[in-house]
Design an enzyme around this catalytic site. Structure first.
Site, PDB file in Angstrom:
ATOM      1  N   LYS A  20      17.839  10.956   9.639  1.00 37.22           N
ATOM      2  CA  LYS A  20      18.346  11.106  11.005  1.00 37.22           C
ATOM      3  C   LYS A  20      17.637  10.172  11.977  1.00 37.22           C
ATOM      4  CE  LYS A  20      19.921  15.891  11.316  1.00 37.22           C
ATOM      5  NZ  LYS A  20      19.713  17.106  12.134  1.00 37.22           N
TER       6      LYS A  20
ATOM      7  N   MET B  23      16.297  -0.313   2.283  1.00 41.59           N
ATOM      8  CA  MET B  23      16.000  -1.751   2.255  1.00 41.59           C
ATOM      9  C   MET B  23      14.584  -1.972   1.710  1.00 41.59           C
ATOM     10  SD  MET B  23      18.065  -3.444   5.411  1.00 41.59           S
ATOM     11  CE  MET B  23      16.931  -3.056   6.719  1.00 41.59           C
TER      12      MET B  23
ATOM     13  N   ASN C 148      10.402  -1.385   1.144  1.00 43.44           N
ATOM     14  CA  ASN C 148       9.223  -1.143   1.985  1.00 43.44           C
ATOM     15  C   ASN C 148       9.117   0.369   2.260  1.00 43.44           C
ATOM     16  OD1 ASN C 148       7.903  -1.711   5.222  1.00 43.44           O
ATOM     17  ND2 ASN C 148       6.895  -2.155   3.323  1.00 43.44           N
TER      18      ASN C 148
ATOM     19  N   LEU D 178       8.204   7.664  11.283  1.00 43.39           N
ATOM     20  CA  LEU D 178       7.881   6.667  10.259  1.00 43.39           C
ATOM     21  C   LEU D 178       8.995   5.631  10.203  1.00 43.39           C
ATOM     22  CD1 LEU D 178       6.326   8.698   7.289  1.00 43.39           C
ATOM     23  CD2 LEU D 178       5.270   7.835   9.390  1.00 43.39           C
ATOM     24  N   SER D 179       8.601   4.375  10.083  1.00 42.71           N
ATOM     25  CA  SER D 179       9.561   3.277  10.036  1.00 42.71           C
ATOM     26  C   SER D 179       8.919   2.102   9.315  1.00 42.71           C
ATOM     27  CB  SER D 179       9.908   2.840  11.469  1.00 42.71           C
ATOM     28  OG  SER D 179      10.465   1.539  11.467  1.00 42.71           O
TER      29      SER D 179
ATOM     30  N   ARG E  97       9.231  -0.788  10.140  1.00 43.29           N
ATOM     31  CA  ARG E  97       8.808  -1.761  11.158  1.00 43.29           C
ATOM     32  C   ARG E  97       7.482  -1.360  11.825  1.00 43.29           C
ATOM     33  NH1 ARG E  97      14.742  -2.480  11.668  1.00 43.29           N
ATOM     34  NH2 ARG E  97      15.144  -4.647  11.099  1.00 43.29           N
TER      35      ARG E  97
ATOM     36  N   GLY F  30       8.896   8.823   4.537  1.00 43.65           N
ATOM     37  CA  GLY F  30      10.231   9.263   4.974  1.00 43.65           C
ATOM     38  C   GLY F  30      11.274   8.985   3.903  1.00 43.65           C
ATOM     39  N   HIS F  31      11.216   7.789   3.300  1.00 44.40           N
ATOM     40  CA  HIS F  31      12.159   7.465   2.219  1.00 44.40           C
ATOM     41  C   HIS F  31      11.959   8.405   1.030  1.00 44.40           C
ATOM     42  CE1 HIS F  31      11.839   3.302   4.089  1.00 44.40           C
ATOM     43  NE2 HIS F  31      13.140   3.476   4.072  1.00 44.40           N
TER      44      HIS F  31
ATOM     45  N   GLN G 126      23.579   5.440  12.944  1.00 42.34           N
ATOM     46  CA  GLN G 126      23.990   4.955  11.622  1.00 42.34           C
ATOM     47  C   GLN G 126      24.545   6.101  10.779  1.00 42.34           C
ATOM     48  OE1 GLN G 126      21.750   2.110   8.942  1.00 42.34           O
ATOM     49  NE2 GLN G 126      20.987   3.994   8.067  1.00 42.34           N
TER      50      GLN G 126
HETATM   51  O1  PAF Z   1      18.899   2.397   6.924  1.00 43.11           O
HETATM   52  C1  PAF Z   1      18.760   1.407   6.175  1.00 43.11           C
HETATM   53  O2  PAF Z   1      17.710   1.183   5.556  1.00 43.11           O
HETATM   54  C2  PAF Z   1      19.905   0.434   6.033  1.00 43.11           C
HETATM   55  O3  PAF Z   1      20.615   0.286   7.229  1.00 43.11           O
HETATM   56  C3  PAF Z   1      20.867   0.768   4.869  1.00 43.11           C
HETATM   57  C4  PAF Z   1      21.570   2.096   5.105  1.00 43.11           C
HETATM   58  C5  PAF Z   1      20.090   0.814   3.575  1.00 43.11           C
HETATM   59  C6  PAF Z   1      21.940  -0.317   4.751  1.00 43.11           C
HETATM   60  O4  PAF Z   1      21.397  -1.566   4.499  1.00 43.11           O
END
Ligand code: PAF
Length: 289
Positions: A156, A33, A35, A192-193, A195, A39-40, A161
């Site tokens: 993870k 999403m 930001n 890390l998040s 938020r 971690g991403h 999810q």
């Molecule tokens: O983990 C996230 O960032 C979201 O839930 C995802 C998997 C991109 C779905 O909108």
């Protein structure tokens, strides 16, 4: 708006994305999403060698937010995200406008198995996993249609999810290998998040106590050994009150068996999961123990 070398493409619609992927036989996909944090980027770096084209989606998915949640204020950091993705070697960013991904109300939805999706996060965020499953299915259809194989990478940190997505991929027989990646943590151990950016300076220091409390609960659960089922309610209660006394509002701090997130019996592989609000910010974390 950021400028790019001509190596990274930005697709704004499903047809544009499919054009960019026309010659790919095995896309490696990271849904986000935006930001983006370290971690991403780790997910992207791990995805890259798994396929012949690395695709990252950036889409803040309205369907997975409750009306009182932070959809409107969710940080949108497009230029910084693009720069990080280019540096990480992303080939295609898929950043659909809402009207491209949802040109009409998305009335056809994916409802995950309630036994998995209506507990924990699903109990406190009703409809969350329907929103997630629906958008992930739509993103998968956008990226992988016409491909005989592909890879999708998830963190993870969102443990439940990841399980919901794995089950969806398995039950719909999608030709996608789902890879789960260990949670990236700050030096002090905070997961890390996106938020975390909502936290004030003092909350940021305090935030570590969610993971500390979960770790202690995990240790207590292991120590309970064969009497786990008997002792667990008291151990979970102790963890909940420890955080409450520090001015958190915990939703759940719990020990579950890993394979289906149900109550564990002695001998099960365990995961400890928690969600709690600190001020206005809701944080989640988990550890396999
Ligand atoms: O983990 C996230 O960032 C979201 O839930 C995802 C998997 C991109 C779905 O909108």
């Amino acid at each position: 708006m950021a400028q790019f070398l001509n190596s990274m493409h930005i697709a704004r619609s499903i047809p544009e994305l499919r054009q960019h992927l026309a010659h790919s036989q095995c896309p490696a996909f990271v849904p986000t999403m935006g930001n983006l944090h370290a971690g991403h980027i780790k997910l992207v770096e791990l995805a890259k060698p798994q396929g012949d084209c690395t695709v990252v989606s950036i889409f803040v998915n309205r369907l997975q937010f409750l009306p009182h949640e932070d959809f409107d204020s969710y940080p949108r950091t497009w230029d910084a995200d693009c720069a990080k993705l280019e540096a990480a070697g992303c080939d295609v960013i898929f950043a659909p406008r809402e009207t491209d991904l949802y040109p009409e109300a998305q009335t056809v939805k994916v409802h995950a198995d309630p036994a998995l999706a209506d507990i924990l996060e699903g109990e406190f965020r009703p409809g969350f996993f329907t929103g997630v499953s629906t958008v992930v299915m739509k993103l998968f259809m956008s990226v992988f249609t016409g491909k005989t194989q592909g890879v999708a990478v998830f963190g993870k940190k969102d443990y439940q999810q990841l399980m919901v997505i794995r089950q969806m991929v398995r039950q719909f027989a999608l030709p996608i290998s789902v890879i789960g990646v260990e949670t990236c943590r700050a030096d002090d151990g905070l997961a890390l998040s996106s938020r975390n950016g909502y936290l004030t300076e003092s909350e940021r220091t305090e935030a570590l106590h969610l993971s500390l409390t979960l770790r202690e609960l995990g240790r207590d659960a292991l120590a309970a050994a064969s009497a786990l089922a008997t002792h667990l309610p008291a151990l979970e209660g102790k963890a909940m009150s420890a955080l409450s006394q520090r001015d958190w509002q915990p939703d759940y701090l719990t020990v579950r068996r890993r394979h289906d997130l149900q109550a564990p019996q002695a001998g099960d592989a365990l995961v400890v999961l928690g969600a709690a609000k600190l001020g206005k910010t809701r944080l989640i974390d988990n550890f396999e123990v």
